[in-house]
Write a protein that holds these residues in place. Structure first.
Motif, short mmCIF file in Angstrom:
data_model
loop_
_atom_site.label_atom_id
_atom_site.label_comp_id
_atom_site.label_asym_id
_atom_site.label_seq_id
_atom_site.Cartn_x
_atom_site.Cartn_y
_atom_site.Cartn_z
N ARG A 53 4.76 11.37 -3.73
CA ARG A 53 3.33 11.01 -3.70
C ARG A 53 2.68 11.46 -4.99
N TYR A 165 7.23 1.46 0.61
CA TYR A 165 6.33 2.41 -0.06
C TYR A 165 7.09 3.47 -0.85
N GLN A 267 6.01 6.67 11.01
CA GLN A 267 5.24 6.12 9.87
C GLN A 267 4.00 5.35 10.30
N ARG A 279 10.51 -1.02 7.77
CA ARG A 279 11.14 0.06 8.52
C ARG A 279 12.23 -0.46 9.47
N PHE A 336 0.29 11.78 5.96
CA PHE A 336 0.06 11.54 4.54
C PHE A 336 -0.84 10.32 4.34
N TYR A 338 -1.31 7.04 2.19
CA TYR A 338 -0.42 6.21 1.37
C TYR A 338 -0.70 6.45 -0.11
N SER A 339 0.35 6.59 -0.88
CA SER A 339 0.22 6.80 -2.33
C SER A 339 1.05 5.73 -3.04
N1 SAH Z 1 14.08 10.04 4.28
C1 SAH Z 1 13.06 10.52 5.06
C2 SAH Z 1 11.80 10.94 4.37
C3 SAH Z 1 11.66 10.89 2.91
S1 SAH Z 1 10.08 11.09 2.21
C4 SAH Z 1 12.72 9.46 6.08
O1 SAH Z 1 12.98 8.31 5.93
O2 SAH Z 1 12.12 9.82 7.05
C5 SAH Z 1 9.18 12.02 3.39
C6 SAH Z 1 7.98 11.32 3.92
O3 SAH Z 1 7.05 11.09 2.88
C7 SAH Z 1 8.23 9.96 4.51
O4 SAH Z 1 8.71 10.01 5.82
C8 SAH Z 1 6.86 9.31 4.42
O5 SAH Z 1 6.09 9.58 5.58
C9 SAH Z 1 6.24 10.00 3.23
N2 SAH Z 1 6.11 9.10 2.08
C10 SAH Z 1 7.12 8.52 1.38
N3 SAH Z 1 6.60 7.73 0.41
C11 SAH Z 1 5.26 7.80 0.52
C12 SAH Z 1 4.16 7.21 -0.19
N4 SAH Z 1 4.36 6.35 -1.17
N5 SAH Z 1 2.89 7.53 0.19
C13 SAH Z 1 2.69 8.40 1.20
N6 SAH Z 1 3.67 8.98 1.90
C14 SAH Z 1 4.94 8.69 1.56
#
Ligand code: SAH
Ligand code: SF4
Length: 441
Positions: A53, A165, A267, A279, A336, A338-339
């Motif tokens: 992020r 994402y 998510q 997903r 979180f 979204y980023s």
């Molecule tokens: N491999 C793991 C998690 C990896 S990243 C899985 O699939 O569950 C950890 C978490 O960060 C993710 O589950 C997601 O909720 C969050 N995340 C990932 N990319 C993001 C983004 N672009 N913006 C916000 N949250 C994000």
């Protein structure tokens, strides 16, 4: 006489980043460095980065800026920046320009080559190396650090899922599973040095072993690890819901040491958003998996990750997420905003959500979940749980701290000789983040 060389290693992001930071520290130890927490006294500072992020990246950029002042005071200090942030396509040139005081830049795929980069930096060179693909055989990775009660063990690297994402597959490459016999040997070695709990790490442990023939999957691995004498507990993260098989749930239910905790990131609770996120499951499918877990393991703890403000998320989509959370009693949720991550599909989607809307949704989600987490802890009061005593509590050093099999943190009165063993604790009180209890004889 020259003083010992000191290294401070900082890790940002997930357990895999922490595990990589541990590897880097081990490599520097072979080069004569000892670990320290004191930046003022450091000869080498390593930052293993995260780019999942923008907020993580901003925090790290701030830290890199701070280190500039430290280097002005101590020109002999060497600074290394490694990991995911450096691995992003096109990032290295941008970062080098922004932070010319850095001595070593290293990507995720060439961490194992760190000593060569360190030698060059010690000679006064500025070095940068980022391999586009992993070239090493994965078994040449140094193993988890010995002598600790708990250890993180990589069982696989990379990710094939390309959630729209997520930057992870772009910076960690395709999925590669370690051989079962290597993993088992590493855990046996850890146990003989005093380790009692392992956490098996992968971006999606449920797809472990896909490339093996004849077939051998994550449940098979868990069954083998469960047989290792003197190991008390086995945890694993992360489980992608789409690959959570009945066999795996049944294996956890029948295992002796397998902790009944599933980190199962949902998510979003909206099928429209889940599809845009790529997903590959629906809300109904996810709820079906949760039902199956509870059928076999009524006491199981569930935790999750949730993103709010994904492109195109309407108020109704967000409400669906809240409604889903009402149906599932998560003990904890990591939430979180979204980023936007450049290079991912979602970054190109047009209907991005304004920041104020994302913030409002996050606040709402967090207040719902905080209440739910408290309710979860409150329903534990009066019951007895098996705890692995980990050591003195940080906030109450005269008491001990440990975790339930469900990964809930408990502070209790105990004896130092109980550290490293399993004790039964009756929960007496639920604080905002911690549980309190007394040992039952
Ligand atoms: N491999 C793991 C998690 C990896 S990243 C899985 O699939 O569950 C950890 C978490 O960060 C993710 O589950 C997601 O909720 C969050 N995340 C990932 N990319 C993001 C983004 N672009 N913006 C916000 N949250 C994000
Ligand atoms: Fe990212 Fe999805 Fe892979 Fe997890 S499964 S690392 S969220 S792409």
């Amino acid at each position: 006489m020259k003083k010992d060389k000191k290294v401070v290693t900082l890790a940002y992001g997930c357990q895999m980043s922490e595990r990589d930071a541990e590897t880097l520290t081990q490599i520097t130890r072979q080069e004569g460095y000892t670990s320290s927490d004191d930046l003022m006294d450091a000869d080498l500072v390593i930052i293993n980065t995260c780019c999942v992020r923008e907020s993580a990246e901003n925090k790290i950029l701030g830290k890199i800026g701070e280190l500039k002042r430290l280097k002005e005071r101590n020109p002999n200090l060497k600074i290394a920046i490694s990991g995911c942030m450096v691995q992003q396509p096109g990032a290295l040139e941008r970062l080098k320009k922004r932070a010319p005081h850095i001595d070593i830049w290293a990507g995720t795929h060439n961490l194992h080559d760190f000593s060569a980069l360190l030698h060059q930096a010690e000679q006064g060179e500025k070095v940068a190396e980022v391999w586009e693909e992993p070239k090493m055989t994965i078994e040449s990775t140094p193993q988890a650090e010995k002598g600790k009660l708990q250890a993180n063990v990589n069982i696989m690297y990379g990710c094939n899922n390309f959630c729209s994402y997520c930057i992870v597959p772009h910076v960690r490459g395709r999925e590669r599973s370690r051989k079962p016999e290597e993993i088992i040997q590493e855990i046996r070695d850890l146990v003989s040095s005093g380790c009692r709990e392992v956490t098996l790490l992968g971006q999606n442990v449920n797809s472990y072993g896909q490339e093996f023939s004849p077939g051998y999957d994550f449940a098979d691995l868990l069954q083998e690890v469960d047989q290792i004498p003197d190991l008390l507990r086995i945890r694993f993260i992360t489980s992608h819901p789409k690959d959570l098989s009945d066999k795996l749930i049944e294996t956890v239910a029948h295992g002796k040491k397998l902790c009944e905790h599933f980190h199962l990131p949902i998510q979003s609770g909206s099928n429209f958003i889940l599809e845009r996120m790529n997903r590959k499951y629906t809300r109904e499918y996810y709820l079906g998996r949760v039902e199956k877990i509870h059928a076999f393991l009524p006491q199981a703890s569930l935790t999750t990750d949730i993103i709010v403000g994904f492109p195109g998320e309407s108020e109704r989509d967000f409400e669906l997420t809240l409604e889903t959370m009402d149906l599932i009693h998560y003990s904890q949720a990591f939430t979180f905003m979204y980023s936007k991550r450049s290079g991912t599909l979602a970054a190109e989607m047009e209907d991005q959500i304004p920041l104020d809307v994302k913030k409002r949704r996050l606040q709402r989600l967090m207040s719902v979940q905080n209440q739910k987490s408290l309710e979860w802890r409150q329903q534990m009061i009066g019951n007895i749980f098996e705890i692995l005593a980990e050591g003195p509590s940080k906030t109450n050093p005269e008491r001990l701290v440990g975790r339930t099999r469900g990964n809930e943190l408990v502070v209790f009165e105990g004896q130092p000789e109980q550290i490293g063993s399993l004790v039964n604790v009756r929960i007496t009180e639920a604080g905002s983040w911690t549980l309190f209890g007394v040992i039952e004889s």
